[in-house]
Design a protein around this motif. Sequence first.
Motif, PDB file in Angstrom:
ATOM      1  N   ALA A 188       0.467  -1.181  -0.308  1.00 35.49           N
ATOM      2  CA  ALA A 188      -0.262   0.243   0.109  1.00 35.49           C
ATOM      3  C   ALA A 188       1.000   1.067   0.326  1.00 35.49           C
ATOM      4  O   ALA A 188       0.522   1.936  -0.196  1.00 35.49           O
ATOM      5  CB  ALA A 188      -1.462   0.322   1.449  1.00 35.49           C
ATOM      6  N   ASP A 189       1.880   1.674   0.055  1.00 36.99           N
ATOM      7  CA  ASP A 189       3.242   2.474   0.422  1.00 36.99           C
ATOM      8  C   ASP A 189       3.554   2.311  -1.474  1.00 36.99           C
ATOM      9  O   ASP A 189       4.357   2.860  -1.158  1.00 36.99           O
ATOM     10  CB  ASP A 189       4.303   2.282   1.719  1.00 36.99           C
ATOM     11  CG  ASP A 189       4.908   1.324   1.811  1.00 36.99           C
ATOM     12  OD1 ASP A 189       4.001   0.133   0.489  1.00 36.99           O
ATOM     13  OD2 ASP A 189       5.530   1.114   2.578  1.00 36.99           O
ATOM     14  N   GLU A 190       3.381   1.153  -2.453  1.00 37.97           N
ATOM     15  CA  GLU A 190       4.066   1.756  -3.506  1.00 37.97           C
ATOM     16  C   GLU A 190       2.184   3.142  -4.156  1.00 37.97           C
ATOM     17  O   GLU A 190       1.423   3.251  -3.436  1.00 37.97           O
ATOM     18  CB  GLU A 190       3.722   0.379  -4.007  1.00 37.97           C
ATOM     19  CG  GLU A 190       3.807  -0.714  -4.100  1.00 37.97           C
ATOM     20  CD  GLU A 190       5.930  -0.649  -4.256  1.00 37.97           C
ATOM     21  OE1 GLU A 190       6.853   0.216  -4.443  1.00 37.97           O
ATOM     22  OE2 GLU A 190       7.093  -0.522  -3.239  1.00 37.97           O
ATOM     23  N   GLY A 191       3.265   3.323  -5.299  1.00 33.88           N
ATOM     24  CA  GLY A 191       2.397   3.847  -6.293  1.00 33.88           C
ATOM     25  C   GLY A 191       0.795   3.777  -6.311  1.00 33.88           C
ATOM     26  O   GLY A 191      -0.232   3.966  -6.139  1.00 33.88           O
ATOM     27  N   MET A 192       0.655   2.228  -7.065  1.00 33.35           N
ATOM     28  CA  MET A 192      -0.501   2.132  -7.052  1.00 33.35           C
ATOM     29  C   MET A 192      -1.515   1.335  -5.817  1.00 33.35           C
ATOM     30  O   MET A 192      -2.467   1.280  -5.701  1.00 33.35           O
ATOM     31  CB  MET A 192      -0.129   0.709  -8.073  1.00 33.35           C
ATOM     32  CG  MET A 192       0.100   0.597  -9.304  1.00 33.35           C
ATOM     33  SD  MET A 192      -0.102  -1.100 -10.490  1.00 33.35           S
ATOM     34  CE  MET A 192       0.409  -0.360 -11.994  1.00 33.35           C
ATOM     35  N   GLY A 193      -0.654   0.862  -5.253  1.00 36.29           N
ATOM     36  CA  GLY A 193      -1.475   0.205  -4.380  1.00 36.29           C
ATOM     37  C   GLY A 193      -2.194   1.564  -3.016  1.00 36.29           C
ATOM     38  O   GLY A 193      -2.952   1.572  -2.521  1.00 36.29           O
ATOM     39  N   GLU A 194      -1.461   2.801  -3.386  1.00 37.54           N
ATOM     40  CA  GLU A 194      -1.626   4.271  -2.363  1.00 37.54           C
ATOM     41  C   GLU A 194      -3.461   4.509  -2.811  1.00 37.54           C
ATOM     42  O   GLU A 194      -4.150   5.041  -3.023  1.00 37.54           O
ATOM     43  CB  GLU A 194      -0.710   5.797  -2.578  1.00 37.54           C
ATOM     44  CG  GLU A 194       0.362   5.190  -2.143  1.00 37.54           C
ATOM     45  CD  GLU A 194       1.295   6.671  -1.900  1.00 37.54           C
ATOM     46  OE1 GLU A 194       1.125   6.963  -3.035  1.00 37.54           O
ATOM     47  OE2 GLU A 194       2.397   6.317  -0.738  1.00 37.54           O
ATOM     48  N   ALA A 195      -3.180   4.263  -3.837  1.00 33.35           N
ATOM     49  CA  ALA A 195      -3.853   4.620  -5.608  1.00 33.35           C
ATOM     50  C   ALA A 195      -4.991   3.812  -5.244  1.00 33.35           C
ATOM     51  O   ALA A 195      -6.575   3.738  -4.695  1.00 33.35           O
ATOM     52  CB  ALA A 195      -4.009   4.378  -6.631  1.00 33.35           C
TER      53      ALA A 195
END
Length: 384
Positions: A188-195
């Motif tokens: 969830a701290d990756e770019g897609m994960g945050e989105a």
Amino acid sequence: MPSSFLKTYSDSVTLKKLVSYENCQLGGGGFENAVVTYEKFGSAVDVMYMCEYQAPHKLKSPDDVTIKIEASSVCFTDCLIRRNSWCKQVPLPNKAGSDCIGRVYGVGRTAFKNGVRPGDRVAALSRFLGGNAKYATVLVEDLIPVPDDMDASAVICILRNYVAAYHNLYRTAEYPMERRDSVLIIGADEGMGEAAVQLALLGGARVYAVASAKQHKYLKSIGVKALGPREHEWLPHVEGRMDLVIDYIGENGYDSAHAALNEDGQLVRVGLKEYLLKRVSLFGVDFSSLCSTFKAYVSLPRSYSYDIFEFFDENKDVFLRDLHRLFKLCKTGKIKPNINKIISLSQIASLHEQIEKGHTKGTVLCNPTLEFSTAPSGQQEYWE
């Protein structure tokens, strides 16, 4: 760099190996164009070069459109492709960067007949694009129209991260996410994960997020159950309980992620981060990633893989419809793209290394108009 590669350019060319900041500054030689490229697979500092030359890309066919680039992303997928750890082989030489946004600079005859005009604001997405550059040339059918009034950084973040996250939630698995579903997002701290976290909350889901400890305060503040990044820190809390799991990491061949599903739960497989540094290959493609993909396909029921490039190629109308729906959500403030850092072309090799080592997470963009900055490591580079 072998002379065969240089023959593809008719203008005078200079090559700069992206090893240290001192030998890769932009703007000193009067070159109008620059692109980050590599002719073999390997570590960033060993294989990446910045090629500068005096003219923008020349149109090679009537279907071509040249884009003067405002921004592009620098992401984990780019590292996989450059190391040849991507699940599909990319031909060499290849240019770094698989997306971009900018203004149309040059238009081929067929593209002009199709209504494309200089100055049109467009984006593009392809694993072969070469978006980490000042200019890029794409086929007219691959252009993505984007709003004139949106910030370039927001457009790229939505194009690359939010579209993928939306598809992972609603289009990849057999059944789309529903309100009150329990959703686990690994990475969830990756770019897609945050989105994915933002969109899942917006869709009314109960969201659980696996992320580094420094992200937990923020995640808790928006109503997310934050869990530690190691398997023993998150799996006992969710095992056998999740309706949907989206895995942006790919640890243990997705076995841990699959164990979190309830009896009707679905797993969306996106990440292959565990295999980034493994060098064993078969037919030029990383063998570990092939084995992981095949194992998940055969032995993990109710699991589905996602590739943003394949989705765009096979479902372009749906992709564009989803993209413009997300643009509207951004304009109304319902989603808020988060940009971690903006860098220059000269910093891309260094950034690749930081991503591989886990030192940089979230969304990182490249602004090709930025000159080399002496800002301390980790300091934000801002749009001019």
